[in-house]
Design a protein around this motif. Sequence first.
Motif, PDB file in Angstrom:
ATOM      1  N   ARG A 228       4.130  -1.450  10.574  1.00 33.06           N
ATOM      2  CA  ARG A 228       4.075  -0.555   9.413  1.00 33.06           C
ATOM      3  C   ARG A 228       2.665  -0.462   8.816  1.00 33.06           C
ATOM      4  O   ARG A 228       2.193   0.642   8.523  1.00 33.06           O
ATOM      5  N   ARG A 231       0.441   2.011  10.725  1.00 35.00           N
ATOM      6  CA  ARG A 231       1.021   3.335  11.006  1.00 35.00           C
ATOM      7  C   ARG A 231      -0.038   4.420  11.176  1.00 35.00           C
ATOM      8  O   ARG A 231       0.146   5.350  11.960  1.00 35.00           O
ATOM      9  N   TRP A 275       4.590   8.838  11.155  1.00 31.33           N
ATOM     10  CA  TRP A 275       4.502   7.988   9.967  1.00 31.33           C
ATOM     11  C   TRP A 275       5.877   7.503   9.511  1.00 31.33           C
ATOM     12  O   TRP A 275       6.088   6.333   9.230  1.00 31.33           O
TER      13      TRP A 275
END
Length: 278
Positions: A228, A231, A275
């Motif tokens: 994450r 990203r 994303w």
Amino acid sequence: MTPDQYCEDKAAQSGSSFYYSFRFLPLETRRAITALYAFCREVDDVVDETHDDNVARTTLNWWRQEVANLYAGQPQHPVTRALQPHVARLALPQQQLLQVIDGMEMDLTQARYNRFDDLKQYCYLVASVVGLLSARIFGVSDDKTYVYAEKLGLAFQLTNIIRDVGEDARRGRIYLPVEELQRFDVPAADILAYRETDNFRKLMAFQIERAEALYREALEALPRADRRPQRAGLVMAAIYRATLDEIKRDGPQKVLNQRLSLTPIRKLWLAWKTWWLA
């Protein structure tokens, strides 16, 4: 104009895939990565837009001094002033910024690479180092993420080389290794004359396969814990891989006479999708 606005404008004007990956970042992270990108554009433009090599070397040496000024707390240029708040906060290594300049300077002294290992060293300086700095800006909790960042930077640069073969030839540069030109029986003269031969098509198919393998290796190396935070890099990877797919589909030999680029709408769609799915 503030230093941050200067960097934002520099990034926006480039139309680069990197710019689309910044749009979803938190403000402070976005400012840091945009300043880094603007720094890379500034030193790259020195080589690409200066026709006198001596002037280009002098300007790159100015940038080396400006990096020293940055780490001494006295930056002068808008880009280094924009970078200043992030250098200590993120522990950005001074040596890596200098390595980017070293890589750009190689374009003043070297227009051919004998082996792929030689080309890799150039790619490391101009792209993998940027990947390492970017990963640090995005956030790293596992050092294996730096392996991902280094490989992804190499994949990006190879994609650029594949896409820009014709454009680079017009500048008298051939980044494809001499050893591989010989293996596929592609004379440098064919590239400099933009001849779309079957041997050249096979050579470019080989280059695409190598880049695709590097994307796979990079993504496999990314630890789940950092997926994450990283990203923005995954967005860049999605856009670059889509570009590579288009080149492959269109006919890889055509890179000699056309420069393929995704539309802004498609880049934005890929950025948004990657994303939110990462």
